[in-house]
Scaffold this motif. Sequence first.
Motif, PDB file in Angstrom:
ATOM      1  N   GLY A  73       0.781  -1.228   0.000  1.00  0.00           N
ATOM      2  CA  GLY A  73       0.000   0.000   0.000  1.00  0.00           C
ATOM      3  C   GLY A  73       0.810   1.274   0.000  1.00  0.00           C
ATOM      4  O   GLY A  73       0.241   2.373  -0.020  1.00  0.00           O
ATOM      5  N   GLN A  74       2.152   1.177   0.016  1.00  0.00           N
ATOM      6  CA  GLN A  74       2.991   2.375   0.076  1.00  0.00           C
ATOM      7  C   GLN A  74       2.847   3.202  -1.190  1.00  0.00           C
ATOM      8  O   GLN A  74       2.901   2.675  -2.309  1.00  0.00           O
ATOM      9  N   THR A  75       2.703   4.509  -1.009  1.00  0.00           N
ATOM     10  CA  THR A  75       2.567   5.400  -2.155  1.00  0.00           C
ATOM     11  C   THR A  75       3.934   5.911  -2.620  1.00  0.00           C
ATOM     12  O   THR A  75       4.382   5.616  -3.719  1.00  0.00           O
ATOM     13  N   TYR A  76       4.609   6.689  -1.771  1.00  0.00           N
ATOM     14  CA  TYR A  76       5.840   7.374  -2.147  1.00  0.00           C
ATOM     15  C   TYR A  76       6.987   6.991  -1.203  1.00  0.00           C
ATOM     16  O   TYR A  76       6.754   6.428  -0.129  1.00  0.00           O
ATOM     17  N   PRO A  77       8.212   7.327  -1.569  1.00  0.00           N
ATOM     18  CA  PRO A  77       9.338   7.067  -0.657  1.00  0.00           C
ATOM     19  C   PRO A  77       9.197   7.854   0.645  1.00  0.00           C
ATOM     20  O   PRO A  77       8.633   8.946   0.677  1.00  0.00           O
ATOM     21  N   HIS A  78       9.686   7.256   1.727  1.00  0.00           N
ATOM     22  CA  HIS A  78       9.733   7.900   3.042  1.00  0.00           C
ATOM     23  C   HIS A  78       8.347   8.189   3.615  1.00  0.00           C
ATOM     24  O   HIS A  78       8.180   9.116   4.403  1.00  0.00           O
ATOM     25  N   ILE A  79       7.373   7.382   3.205  1.00  0.00           N
ATOM     26  CA  ILE A  79       6.047   7.419   3.814  1.00  0.00           C
ATOM     27  C   ILE A  79       6.077   6.463   5.006  1.00  0.00           C
ATOM     28  O   ILE A  79       6.557   5.331   4.885  1.00  0.00           O
ATOM     29  N   PRO A  80       5.556   6.850   6.165  1.00  0.00           N
ATOM     30  CA  PRO A  80       5.592   5.928   7.308  1.00  0.00           C
ATOM     31  C   PRO A  80       4.623   4.771   7.157  1.00  0.00           C
ATOM     32  O   PRO A  80       3.612   4.867   6.447  1.00  0.00           O
ATOM     33  N   GLY A 116       1.178   3.760  -6.498  1.00  0.00           N
ATOM     34  CA  GLY A 116       2.347   3.104  -5.932  1.00  0.00           C
ATOM     35  C   GLY A 116       3.219   2.601  -7.064  1.00  0.00           C
ATOM     36  O   GLY A 116       2.781   2.549  -8.222  1.00  0.00           O
ATOM     37  N   HIS A 117       4.455   2.245  -6.763  1.00  0.00           N
ATOM     38  CA  HIS A 117       5.392   1.826  -7.805  1.00  0.00           C
ATOM     39  C   HIS A 117       6.292   0.732  -7.244  1.00  0.00           C
ATOM     40  O   HIS A 117       6.720   0.812  -6.092  1.00  0.00           O
ATOM     41  N   PRO A 118       6.611  -0.279  -8.045  1.00  0.00           N
ATOM     42  CA  PRO A 118       7.492  -1.346  -7.549  1.00  0.00           C
ATOM     43  C   PRO A 118       8.847  -0.847  -7.062  1.00  0.00           C
ATOM     44  O   PRO A 118       9.428  -1.438  -6.145  1.00  0.00           O
ATOM     45  N   ASP A 119       9.361   0.216  -7.660  1.00  0.00           N
ATOM     46  CA  ASP A 119      10.656   0.733  -7.223  1.00  0.00           C
ATOM     47  C   ASP A 119      10.574   1.355  -5.825  1.00  0.00           C
ATOM     48  O   ASP A 119      11.612   1.540  -5.175  1.00  0.00           O
ATOM     49  N   THR A 120       9.377   1.694  -5.388  1.00  0.00           N
ATOM     50  CA  THR A 120       9.188   2.272  -4.057  1.00  0.00           C
ATOM     51  C   THR A 120       8.845   1.210  -3.031  1.00  0.00           C
ATOM     52  O   THR A 120       9.473   1.118  -1.971  1.00  0.00           O
ATOM     53  N   SER A 121       7.859   0.396  -3.340  1.00  0.00           N
ATOM     54  CA  SER A 121       7.343  -0.566  -2.357  1.00  0.00           C
ATOM     55  C   SER A 121       7.941  -1.959  -2.499  1.00  0.00           C
ATOM     56  O   SER A 121       7.864  -2.764  -1.570  1.00  0.00           O
ATOM     57  N   GLY A 122       8.501  -2.258  -3.683  1.00  0.00           N
ATOM     58  CA  GLY A 122       8.957  -3.612  -3.957  1.00  0.00           C
ATOM     59  C   GLY A 122       7.849  -4.532  -4.418  1.00  0.00           C
ATOM     60  O   GLY A 122       8.065  -5.740  -4.579  1.00  0.00           O
ATOM     61  N   HIS A 123       6.666  -3.971  -4.672  1.00  0.00           N
ATOM     62  CA  HIS A 123       5.505  -4.772  -5.063  1.00  0.00           C
ATOM     63  C   HIS A 123       4.785  -4.124  -6.236  1.00  0.00           C
ATOM     64  O   HIS A 123       4.776  -2.898  -6.374  1.00  0.00           O
ATOM     65  N   THR A 139       9.369   8.197  -7.099  1.00  0.00           N
ATOM     66  CA  THR A 139      10.030   6.963  -6.685  1.00  0.00           C
ATOM     67  C   THR A 139      11.396   7.336  -6.103  1.00  0.00           C
ATOM     68  O   THR A 139      11.805   8.503  -6.176  1.00  0.00           O
ATOM     69  N   PRO A 140      12.130   6.389  -5.545  1.00  0.00           N
ATOM     70  CA  PRO A 140      13.457   6.729  -5.007  1.00  0.00           C
ATOM     71  C   PRO A 140      14.419   7.292  -6.039  1.00  0.00           C
ATOM     72  O   PRO A 140      15.393   7.961  -5.682  1.00  0.00           O
ATOM     73  N   THR A 141      14.164   7.035  -7.321  1.00  0.00           N
ATOM     74  CA  THR A 141      15.061   7.551  -8.364  1.00  0.00           C
ATOM     75  C   THR A 141      14.440   8.709  -9.145  1.00  0.00           C
ATOM     76  O   THR A 141      14.941   9.075 -10.201  1.00  0.00           O
ATOM     77  N   GLY A 142      13.360   9.271  -8.635  1.00  0.00           N
ATOM     78  CA  GLY A 142      12.712  10.393  -9.303  1.00  0.00           C
ATOM     79  C   GLY A 142      11.367  10.028  -9.891  1.00  0.00           C
ATOM     80  O   GLY A 142      10.838   8.925  -9.666  1.00  0.00           O
ATOM     81  N   LEU A 143      10.792  10.938 -10.665  1.00  0.00           N
ATOM     82  CA  LEU A 143       9.501  10.689 -11.292  1.00  0.00           C
ATOM     83  C   LEU A 143       9.605   9.576 -12.324  1.00  0.00           C
ATOM     84  O   LEU A 143      10.519   9.574 -13.151  1.00  0.00           O
ATOM     85  N   GLN A 144       8.661   8.636 -12.254  1.00  0.00           N
ATOM     86  CA  GLN A 144       8.587   7.573 -13.248  1.00  0.00           C
ATOM     87  C   GLN A 144       7.133   7.393 -13.665  1.00  0.00           C
ATOM     88  O   GLN A 144       6.204   7.704 -12.907  1.00  0.00           O
ATOM     89  N   ALA A 145       6.949   6.870 -14.868  1.00  0.00           N
ATOM     90  CA  ALA A 145       5.597   6.554 -15.321  1.00  0.00           C
ATOM     91  C   ALA A 145       4.983   5.513 -14.395  1.00  0.00           C
ATOM     92  O   ALA A 145       5.660   4.610 -13.896  1.00  0.00           O
ATOM     93  N   ALA A 146       3.691   5.659 -14.152  1.00  0.00           N
ATOM     94  CA  ALA A 146       2.979   4.675 -13.336  1.00  0.00           C
ATOM     95  C   ALA A 146       2.952   3.331 -14.045  1.00  0.00           C
ATOM     96  O   ALA A 146       3.119   3.243 -15.270  1.00  0.00           O
ATOM     97  N   VAL A 147       2.760   2.269 -13.264  1.00  0.00           N
ATOM     98  CA  VAL A 147       2.617   0.931 -13.823  1.00  0.00           C
ATOM     99  C   VAL A 147       1.164   0.490 -13.637  1.00  0.00           C
ATOM    100  O   VAL A 147       0.485   0.920 -12.702  1.00  0.00           O
ATOM    101  N   THR A 148       0.699  -0.351 -14.534  1.00  0.00           N
ATOM    102  CA  THR A 148      -0.676  -0.828 -14.429  1.00  0.00           C
ATOM    103  C   THR A 148      -0.816  -1.740 -13.220  1.00  0.00           C
ATOM    104  O   THR A 148      -0.062  -2.702 -13.076  1.00  0.00           O
TER     105      THR A 148
END
Length: 375
Positions: A73-80, A116-123, A139-148
């Motif tokens: 469920g994580q959205t962005y980096p450094h979200i608690p 959410g993005h796999p590069d952020t949450s791992g999922h 994401t941790p490496t900057g803005l990226q296109a969303a994934v389906t």
Amino acid sequence: MTQTRQSPTAGSRLFSPARLGPLSLPNRLVMAPLTRNRADADGVPGELMATYYAQRASAGLIIAEATTPNAVGQTYPHIPGIHTPEQTAGWRRVRDAVRDAGGLMFLQLQHGGRIGHPDTSGHLPLAPSAVLHPEPLHTPTGLQAAVTPRAMTEADIRSTIADFADAARNAVAADFEGVEVHAANGLLLHQFLAPNTNLRTDAWGGSLDGRIRFTVEVVRAVTEAVGPQKVGVRISPGVEVNGVTEPDTERLYPALLAALAPLEPGYLHVEYADPDDPGFARLRTAWPGTLIANPRLSREELAADAGAARAERLLEAGADLVALGRGFIANPDLVERLRTGAPLNELRPEFLMHVHGPEGYTDYPALTRESFAAV
């Protein structure tokens, strides 16, 4: 730089005590949940977050920022988060600091769904349906296109509901007074409510009853886990953000509130509340319990009075409590500044999100005793 303003009239209800279930609030000003991206890379709150919230403990109630109930469920980096022992312990340290400063806190529970993005949450993100988010994501490496996202199975839905309940138990174990279920702003619960992101034809979509079902079942599970008085629900009727659209707002929310009311959650939190909007009056009439109103403020309105005038009008329109966001960001002692008509700090929007460290976070100054005396 500061902005001056007139003090509210003497005897304002904003500064009068209020009740929220068993809680006695010292005033009716609530610090709204505000994503600030200051947790560590594993979603653990640290001392910086403890300082930030303790600085703002004079709010009648603090609703702490959106916090994820599970890893996917994580959205962005450094979200608690609030789904690991380390995250729960981190939040306990924050709560201890706020309690020592005399403050009361709820914790908002938020699942991002397709945001959410796999590069952020791992999922791979999960959502009601496999509908792509239309905008890039941080994401941790900057803005990226969303994934389906992957459309949730029945098992995914049931386990996510259970995760919300477990997260609520963790929050209460961390000494929070309660939790707020986030069903707004285009996140997972809102994605189930909106027909353009919920294309399901099973019992979790299709009809109005199907689309509200997930939100109702999450709230049911959370109230059963920690007790209804420890639960709030946040909604944003008609607010089309993060790619959701609501063509049937006037039917959707009466149906949702009618289904939630028997669960007796402690409060309903309405985002972008407008005292002149007939829709707000209808929500007030439909909701039998405590209502928190969060006004929508332009930067100009914020600079002029940090929402004090709008807050007064929302109380007159039937709100029990009023939540302010950016005013509390820039002014750790916002309640006293509004009460006395003291100057307001100017918000530095470049430090709101997706940055880290104390700048624009814990370095906003409080007024000195001499400044208050001068006012």
